[in-house]
Scaffold this motif. Structure first.
Motif, PDB file in Angstrom:
ATOM      1  N   UNK A  68      66.939  45.415   5.060  1.00 19.71           N
ATOM      2  CA  UNK A  68      68.191  44.707   5.341  1.00 19.71           C
ATOM      3  C   UNK A  68      68.825  44.241   4.040  1.00 19.71           C
ATOM      4  N   UNK A  69      70.117  43.963   4.145  1.00 21.86           N
ATOM      5  CA  UNK A  69      70.819  43.234   3.099  1.00 21.86           C
ATOM      6  C   UNK A  69      70.804  41.772   3.515  1.00 21.86           C
ATOM      7  N   UNK A  70      70.588  40.889   2.577  1.00 21.42           N
ATOM      8  CA  UNK A  70      70.743  39.467   2.822  1.00 21.42           C
ATOM      9  C   UNK A  70      71.976  39.008   2.058  1.00 21.42           C
ATOM     10  N   UNK A  71      72.972  38.513   2.781  1.00 23.02           N
ATOM     11  CA  UNK A  71      74.178  37.963   2.184  1.00 23.02           C
ATOM     12  C   UNK A  71      73.988  36.449   2.202  1.00 23.02           C
ATOM     13  N   UNK A  72      74.089  35.810   1.034  1.00 19.16           N
ATOM     14  CA  UNK A  72      73.798  34.381   0.923  1.00 19.16           C
ATOM     15  C   UNK A  72      74.662  33.743  -0.157  1.00 19.16           C
ATOM     16  N   UNK A  73      74.623  32.417  -0.231  1.00 18.60           N
ATOM     17  CA  UNK A  73      75.304  31.709  -1.316  1.00 18.60           C
ATOM     18  C   UNK A  73      74.257  31.163  -2.272  1.00 18.60           C
ATOM     19  N   UNK A  74      74.561  31.247  -3.557  1.00 19.50           N
ATOM     20  CA  UNK A  74      73.637  30.743  -4.570  1.00 19.50           C
ATOM     21  C   UNK A  74      73.919  29.271  -4.884  1.00 19.50           C
ATOM     22  N   UNK A  75      73.205  28.738  -5.849  1.00 17.29           N
ATOM     23  CA  UNK A  75      73.335  27.317  -6.194  1.00 17.29           C
ATOM     24  C   UNK A  75      74.726  26.953  -6.705  1.00 17.29           C
ATOM     25  N   UNK A  76      75.439  27.924  -7.264  1.00 16.73           N
ATOM     26  CA  UNK A  76      76.798  27.674  -7.762  1.00 16.73           C
ATOM     27  C   UNK A  76      77.852  27.855  -6.668  1.00 16.73           C
ATOM     28  N   UNK A  77      77.404  28.207  -5.456  1.00 17.62           N
ATOM     29  CA  UNK A  77      78.342  28.416  -4.357  1.00 17.62           C
ATOM     30  C   UNK A  77      78.958  29.802  -4.322  1.00 17.62           C
ATOM     31  N   UNK A  78      78.422  30.717  -5.132  1.00 17.39           N
ATOM     32  CA  UNK A  78      78.932  32.089  -5.128  1.00 17.39           C
ATOM     33  C   UNK A  78      78.182  32.919  -4.088  1.00 17.39           C
ATOM     34  N   UNK A  79      78.847  33.952  -3.607  1.00 17.55           N
ATOM     35  CA  UNK A  79      78.253  34.850  -2.616  1.00 17.55           C
ATOM     36  C   UNK A  79      77.509  35.959  -3.343  1.00 17.55           C
ATOM     37  N   UNK A  80      76.335  36.281  -2.848  1.00 13.47           N
ATOM     38  CA  UNK A  80      75.501  37.336  -3.418  1.00 13.47           C
ATOM     39  C   UNK A  80      74.842  38.118  -2.295  1.00 13.47           C
ATOM     40  N   UNK A  81      74.361  39.308  -2.643  1.00 15.93           N
ATOM     41  CA  UNK A  81      73.532  40.051  -1.694  1.00 15.93           C
ATOM     42  C   UNK A  81      72.302  40.569  -2.411  1.00 15.93           C
ATOM     43  N   UNK A  82      71.266  40.784  -1.619  1.00 14.52           N
ATOM     44  CA  UNK A  82      70.068  41.460  -2.096  1.00 14.52           C
ATOM     45  C   UNK A  82      69.663  42.447  -1.017  1.00 14.52           C
ATOM     46  N   UNK A  83      69.220  43.611  -1.445  1.00 17.66           N
ATOM     47  CA  UNK A  83      68.753  44.651  -0.535  1.00 17.66           C
ATOM     48  C   UNK A  83      67.238  44.598  -0.534  1.00 17.66           C
ATOM     49  N   UNK A  84      66.669  44.429   0.655  1.00 16.05           N
ATOM     50  CA  UNK A  84      65.218  44.387   0.789  1.00 16.05           C
ATOM     51  C   UNK A  84      64.738  45.661   1.480  1.00 16.05           C
ATOM     52  N   UNK A  85      63.653  46.214   0.949  1.00 18.00           N
ATOM     53  CA  UNK A  85      63.041  47.407   1.543  1.00 18.00           C
ATOM     54  C   UNK A  85      62.275  47.015   2.802  1.00 18.00           C
ATOM     55  N   UNK A  86      61.738  48.005   3.483  1.00 16.64           N
ATOM     56  CA  UNK A  86      60.987  47.776   4.704  1.00 16.64           C
ATOM     57  C   UNK A  86      59.802  46.847   4.523  1.00 16.64           C
ATOM     58  N   UNK A  87      59.241  46.812   3.302  1.00 16.61           N
ATOM     59  CA  UNK A  87      58.092  45.943   3.027  1.00 16.61           C
ATOM     60  C   UNK A  87      58.508  44.532   2.602  1.00 16.61           C
ATOM     61  N   UNK A  88      59.816  44.255   2.597  1.00 16.42           N
ATOM     62  CA  UNK A  88      60.304  42.925   2.241  1.00 16.42           C
ATOM     63  C   UNK A  88      60.572  42.717   0.761  1.00 16.42           C
ATOM     64  N   UNK A  89      60.268  43.708  -0.072  1.00 15.77           N
ATOM     65  CA  UNK A  89      60.517  43.593  -1.513  1.00 15.77           C
ATOM     66  C   UNK A  89      62.004  43.750  -1.807  1.00 15.77           C
ATOM     67  N   UNK A  90      62.507  42.945  -2.736  1.00 16.24           N
ATOM     68  CA  UNK A  90      63.899  43.078  -3.173  1.00 16.24           C
ATOM     69  C   UNK A  90      63.997  44.290  -4.084  1.00 16.24           C
ATOM     70  N   UNK A  91      64.875  45.226  -3.732  1.00 22.47           N
ATOM     71  CA  UNK A  91      65.015  46.449  -4.527  1.00 22.47           C
ATOM     72  C   UNK A  91      66.336  46.524  -5.271  1.00 22.47           C
ATOM     73  N   UNK A  92      67.298  45.687  -4.903  1.00 22.80           N
ATOM     74  CA  UNK A  92      68.571  45.625  -5.621  1.00 22.80           C
ATOM     75  C   UNK A  92      69.234  44.291  -5.301  1.00 22.80           C
ATOM     76  N   UNK A  93      69.970  43.775  -6.264  1.00 19.23           N
ATOM     77  CA  UNK A  93      70.658  42.499  -6.077  1.00 19.23           C
ATOM     78  C   UNK A  93      72.019  42.561  -6.764  1.00 19.23           C
ATOM     79  N   UNK A  94      72.935  41.736  -6.259  1.00 20.94           N
ATOM     80  CA  UNK A  94      74.291  41.726  -6.803  1.00 20.94           C
ATOM     81  C   UNK A  94      74.477  40.592  -7.796  1.00 20.94           C
TER      82      UNK A  94
END
Length: 123
Positions: A68-94
């Motif tokens: 899945x992609x996780x769309x979230x806000x960081x500590x500065x209030x900016x929007x980011x995404x991270x792509x997680x593989x089937x095993x839950x590992x982050x494989x790419x981030x914005x």
């Protein structure tokens, strides 16, 4: 067409950036132990780039299974995404986006560019 660009550090670690056809960086990886493991990370991005989006900015969001992609806000209030593989590992981030729509466009850009992106070594 997009491009994965692999760079290596002095310790032998490797990471990639996914660039859109216009040269803009869409997503980056964490540092892998070797160029070969970095290339396996790229293949995982290609395999999982059409995953659904879990919008963690919405109250009461539905938790989705990986990949899945996780769309979230960081500590500065900016929007980011991270792509997680089937095993839950982050494989790419914005990088951070000031607008949620721009972040969603980044996710769509990964889906469009990753499957056919060539792999190149950093210059």
């Amino acid at each position: 067409m997009g491009k994965f660009v692999i760079s290596t550090d002095k310790k032998g670690g490797a990471r990639f950036v996914l660039k859109a056809g216009n040269g803009e960086i869409i997503a980056t990886s964490e540092t892998y132990s070797s160029p070969d493991s970095c290339k396996r990370g790229i293949e995982s991005v290609r395999k999982n780039c059409s995953a659904p989006v879990e919008d963690q900015t919405q109250e009461g969001f539905e938790k989705l299974p990986c990949p899945k992609y996780e769309l979230y806000t960081d500590k500065k209030g900016e929007f980011r995404f991270r792509l997680k593989a089937g095993n839950g590992e982050i494989i790419a981030a914005s990088e951070g986006y000031t607008a949620k729509g721009s972040c969603k466009n980044g996710i769509e850009s990964v889906g469009r560019n990753a499957p056919d992106a060539e792999i190149a070594e950093a210059e």
